[in-house]
Design a protein around this motif. Structure first.
Motif, PDB file in Angstrom:
ATOM      1  N   ARG A 277       3.552  -4.103   4.985  1.00 49.48           N
ATOM      2  CA  ARG A 277       2.247  -3.802   4.405  1.00 49.48           C
ATOM      3  C   ARG A 277       1.227  -3.479   5.489  1.00 49.48           C
ATOM      4  O   ARG A 277       0.416  -2.566   5.337  1.00 49.48           O
ATOM      5  CB  ARG A 277       1.775  -4.996   3.573  1.00 49.48           C
ATOM      6  CG  ARG A 277       0.500  -4.718   2.798  1.00 49.48           C
ATOM      7  CD  ARG A 277       0.149  -5.880   1.907  1.00 49.48           C
ATOM      8  NE  ARG A 277       1.220  -6.172   0.979  1.00 49.48           N
ATOM      9  CZ  ARG A 277       1.160  -7.160   0.090  1.00 49.48           C
ATOM     10  NH1 ARG A 277       0.110  -7.937   0.043  1.00 49.48           N
ATOM     11  NH2 ARG A 277       2.150  -7.366  -0.736  1.00 49.48           N
TER      12      ARG A 277
ATOM     13  N   CYS B  69      -1.325 -14.540  -0.370  1.00 49.90           N
ATOM     14  CA  CYS B  69      -1.341 -13.750  -1.603  1.00 49.90           C
ATOM     15  C   CYS B  69      -2.130 -14.437  -2.722  1.00 49.90           C
ATOM     16  O   CYS B  69      -2.102 -13.982  -3.871  1.00 49.90           O
ATOM     17  CB  CYS B  69       0.076 -13.457  -2.082  1.00 49.90           C
ATOM     18  SG  CYS B  69       1.074 -14.920  -2.422  1.00 49.90           S
TER      19      CYS B  69
ATOM     20  N   GLU C 157      -4.633  -9.671  -1.092  1.00 49.32           N
ATOM     21  CA  GLU C 157      -4.405  -8.937  -2.329  1.00 49.32           C
ATOM     22  C   GLU C 157      -5.718  -8.566  -3.015  1.00 49.32           C
ATOM     23  O   GLU C 157      -6.679  -9.333  -2.986  1.00 49.32           O
ATOM     24  CB  GLU C 157      -3.571  -9.766  -3.311  1.00 49.32           C
ATOM     25  CG  GLU C 157      -2.337 -10.396  -2.692  1.00 49.32           C
ATOM     26  CD  GLU C 157      -1.389  -9.377  -2.113  1.00 49.32           C
ATOM     27  OE1 GLU C 157      -1.078  -8.403  -2.814  1.00 49.32           O
ATOM     28  OE2 GLU C 157      -0.963  -9.547  -0.958  1.00 49.32           O
TER      29      GLU C 157
ATOM     30  N   GLY D 261       9.133 -12.835  -7.599  1.00 48.30           N
ATOM     31  CA  GLY D 261      10.052 -12.892  -6.465  1.00 48.30           C
ATOM     32  C   GLY D 261       9.862 -14.158  -5.648  1.00 48.30           C
ATOM     33  O   GLY D 261      10.834 -14.799  -5.227  1.00 48.30           O
ATOM     34  N   LEU D 262       8.601 -14.535  -5.436  1.00 45.97           N
ATOM     35  CA  LEU D 262       8.317 -15.772  -4.710  1.00 45.97           C
ATOM     36  C   LEU D 262       8.878 -16.980  -5.452  1.00 45.97           C
ATOM     37  O   LEU D 262       9.448 -17.893  -4.849  1.00 45.97           O
ATOM     38  CB  LEU D 262       6.801 -15.953  -4.535  1.00 45.97           C
ATOM     39  CG  LEU D 262       6.062 -14.951  -3.643  1.00 45.97           C
ATOM     40  CD1 LEU D 262       4.585 -15.316  -3.576  1.00 45.97           C
ATOM     41  CD2 LEU D 262       6.664 -14.920  -2.241  1.00 45.97           C
TER      42      LEU D 262
ATOM     43  N   GLN E 262      -3.419  -9.739  -8.366  1.00 45.61           N
ATOM     44  CA  GLN E 262      -2.131 -10.415  -8.325  1.00 45.61           C
ATOM     45  C   GLN E 262      -1.053  -9.558  -8.978  1.00 45.61           C
ATOM     46  O   GLN E 262      -1.228  -9.050 -10.077  1.00 45.61           O
ATOM     47  CB  GLN E 262      -2.225 -11.766  -9.045  1.00 45.61           C
ATOM     48  CG  GLN E 262      -0.910 -12.526  -9.102  1.00 45.61           C
ATOM     49  CD  GLN E 262      -1.078 -13.967  -9.511  1.00 45.61           C
ATOM     50  OE1 GLN E 262      -1.596 -14.772  -8.762  1.00 45.61           O
ATOM     51  NE2 GLN E 262      -0.660 -14.305 -10.714  1.00 45.61           N
ATOM     52  N   SER E 263       0.072  -9.414  -8.288  1.00 49.39           N
ATOM     53  CA  SER E 263       1.225  -8.693  -8.823  1.00 49.39           C
ATOM     54  C   SER E 263       2.207  -9.695  -9.414  1.00 49.39           C
ATOM     55  O   SER E 263       2.744 -10.547  -8.699  1.00 49.39           O
ATOM     56  CB  SER E 263       1.911  -7.888  -7.722  1.00 49.39           C
ATOM     57  OG  SER E 263       3.202  -7.473  -8.130  1.00 49.39           O
TER      58      SER E 263
ATOM     59  N   SER F 154       8.726 -13.255   3.599  1.00 54.34           N
ATOM     60  CA  SER F 154       7.281 -13.043   3.522  1.00 54.34           C
ATOM     61  C   SER F 154       6.784 -12.331   4.773  1.00 54.34           C
ATOM     62  O   SER F 154       5.949 -11.416   4.690  1.00 54.34           O
ATOM     63  CB  SER F 154       6.554 -14.378   3.354  1.00 54.34           C
ATOM     64  OG  SER F 154       6.833 -14.947   2.091  1.00 54.34           O
TER      65      SER F 154
ATOM     66  N   ARG G 125       7.582  -8.684   4.478  1.00 60.16           N
ATOM     67  CA  ARG G 125       6.717  -8.007   3.513  1.00 60.16           C
ATOM     68  C   ARG G 125       5.354  -7.702   4.130  1.00 60.16           C
ATOM     69  O   ARG G 125       4.808  -6.608   3.939  1.00 60.16           O
ATOM     70  CB  ARG G 125       6.551  -8.883   2.264  1.00 60.16           C
ATOM     71  CG  ARG G 125       7.781  -8.911   1.361  1.00 60.16           C
ATOM     72  CD  ARG G 125       7.483  -9.610   0.053  1.00 60.16           C
ATOM     73  NE  ARG G 125       7.387 -11.053   0.187  1.00 60.16           N
ATOM     74  CZ  ARG G 125       8.375 -11.902  -0.061  1.00 60.16           C
ATOM     75  NH1 ARG G 125       9.564 -11.445  -0.451  1.00 60.16           N
ATOM     76  NH2 ARG G 125       8.204 -13.201   0.059  1.00 60.16           N
ATOM     77  N   TYR G 126       4.801  -8.657   4.882  1.00 60.27           N
ATOM     78  CA  TYR G 126       3.482  -8.439   5.468  1.00 60.27           C
ATOM     79  C   TYR G 126       3.532  -7.464   6.636  1.00 60.27           C
ATOM     80  O   TYR G 126       2.577  -6.725   6.864  1.00 60.27           O
ATOM     81  CB  TYR G 126       2.856  -9.774   5.888  1.00 60.27           C
ATOM     82  CG  TYR G 126       2.307 -10.518   4.706  1.00 60.27           C
ATOM     83  CD1 TYR G 126       1.193 -10.047   4.002  1.00 60.27           C
ATOM     84  CD2 TYR G 126       2.911 -11.677   4.246  1.00 60.27           C
ATOM     85  CE1 TYR G 126       0.710 -10.711   2.902  1.00 60.27           C
ATOM     86  CE2 TYR G 126       2.432 -12.355   3.131  1.00 60.27           C
ATOM     87  CZ  TYR G 126       1.327 -11.859   2.471  1.00 60.27           C
ATOM     88  OH  TYR G 126       0.853 -12.505   1.361  1.00 60.27           O
TER      89      TYR G 126
ATOM     90  N   TYR H 297       5.662  -9.439  -7.782  1.00 60.47           N
ATOM     91  CA  TYR H 297       5.688 -10.055  -6.455  1.00 60.47           C
ATOM     92  C   TYR H 297       5.771 -11.570  -6.582  1.00 60.47           C
ATOM     93  O   TYR H 297       6.558 -12.234  -5.896  1.00 60.47           O
ATOM     94  CB  TYR H 297       4.427  -9.644  -5.698  1.00 60.47           C
ATOM     95  CG  TYR H 297       4.311 -10.193  -4.293  1.00 60.47           C
ATOM     96  CD1 TYR H 297       4.976  -9.587  -3.238  1.00 60.47           C
ATOM     97  CD2 TYR H 297       3.523 -11.309  -4.018  1.00 60.47           C
ATOM     98  CE1 TYR H 297       4.864 -10.077  -1.942  1.00 60.47           C
ATOM     99  CE2 TYR H 297       3.401 -11.804  -2.733  1.00 60.47           C
ATOM    100  CZ  TYR H 297       4.072 -11.182  -1.699  1.00 60.47           C
ATOM    101  OH  TYR H 297       3.966 -11.683  -0.436  1.00 60.47           O
ATOM    102  N   GLN H 298       4.938 -12.136  -7.483  1.00 61.52           N
ATOM    103  CA  GLN H 298       4.929 -13.582  -7.679  1.00 61.52           C
ATOM    104  C   GLN H 298       6.257 -14.074  -8.253  1.00 61.52           C
ATOM    105  O   GLN H 298       6.722 -15.165  -7.912  1.00 61.52           O
ATOM    106  CB  GLN H 298       3.779 -13.973  -8.606  1.00 61.52           C
ATOM    107  CG  GLN H 298       2.391 -13.681  -8.055  1.00 61.52           C
ATOM    108  CD  GLN H 298       2.085 -14.481  -6.812  1.00 61.52           C
ATOM    109  OE1 GLN H 298       2.389 -15.670  -6.731  1.00 61.52           O
ATOM    110  NE2 GLN H 298       1.483 -13.846  -5.823  1.00 61.52           N
TER     111      GLN H 298
END
Length: 258
Positions: free
Chosen positions: A240, A183, A192, A202-203, A195-196, A233, A236-237, A199-200
């Motif tokens: 996606r 990401c 990406e 959450g990381l 950048q969200s 992760s 999520r991928y 999302y970041q």
């Protein structure tokens, strides 16, 4: 007495203003907020909207045109390409390929980093703990400034690997290099377009759980926190990749009926 020895400074690349404009317009195109054949606002209007110079807008439009998403018409303006679904289908296929690579990388990272987190909790020394914290807070600083967090993300995981005091954990991450953080919008391996921050964030929350476990010396909690982080992760991928594969298939069908 000050030393005359020159030092090397690392300067992380920040996204160009034109890239921010491109990402914003691309996102609106993909969401259908701007329709095929529709005329974009004038350069002057775009300049006001994004708060940048005409040079930046022209660079962004040139990039969008090179990607086949818009086309300038002499004396008329810039229009969205009629076959936009085909263009985005191709883009979805390319991003889907990167998602597949990301899943393979995460599989390897699961095999390496779960144990590295546990060992770091047990073996770390004060300087190594400080390095992990420094990377964590640098991620936070970048996030608050809306800057790319990828380099700090990699530094966080690398600092944990280093804290195992087994150089092979670090060596394995170095082999993956920038592919380790899919990401990271500054990386050629990035999955990406922009950048969200959500999302970041959450990381970063997942990073905090890992950090706390390592700082308290709880090896099992550190392993579980790292497992949860990387497994999330992966999920999520996978989601996606599935969505992008469906989007590509739908785009191909749409192009065939045009």
């Amino acid at each position: 007495m000050a030393s005359d020895t020159a030092i090397s400074l690392k300067v992380e690349r920040r996204p160009k203003l034109s890239e921010t404009v491109v990402a914003s317009i691309r996102k609106q195109l993909q969401a259908g907020e701007i329709q095929p054949g529709q005329k974009l606002p004038t350069e002057g209007q775009l300049t006001e909207t994004f708060g940048v110079s005409r040079t930046v807008i022209r660079e962004a439009l040139a990039k969008l045109a090179a990607d086949g998403l818009v086309e300038p018409r002499q004396g008329a303006g810039v229009f969205v390409t009629e076959h936009i679904s085909t263009m985005f289908g191709t883009l979805a296929a390319d991003m889907g390929s990167k998602d597949s690579i990301a899943l393979n990388v995460l599989e390897v990272r699961l095999a390496i980093e779960i144990e590295s987190a546990g060992l770091a909790a047990i073996r770390r020394i004060a300087a190594q703990e400080a390095a992990i914290q420094e990377a964590f807070f640098e991620f936070e600083r970048l996030l608050l400034n809306s800057e790319p967090t990828g380099p700090a993300d990699l530094a966080f995981h690398r600092a944990i690997a280093s804290a195992t005091n087994n150089p092979f954990y670090v060596e394995m991450l170095d082999v993956l290099g920038r592919r380790a953080i899919p990401c990271d919008v500054t990386s050629p391996w990035s999955t990406e377009l922009a950048q969200s921050d959500a999302y970041q964030r959450g990381l970063q929350g997942e990073h905090l759980v890992i950090l706390n476990a390592i700082m308290t010396g709880d090896a099992e909690s550190a392993r579980e926190a790292m497992r949860a982080h990387l497994t999330a992760s992966q999920q999520r991928y996978r989601e996606r990749l599935h969505a992008r594969q469906n989007f590509y298939a739908d785009s191909v069908k749409a192009a065939a009926t045009e």
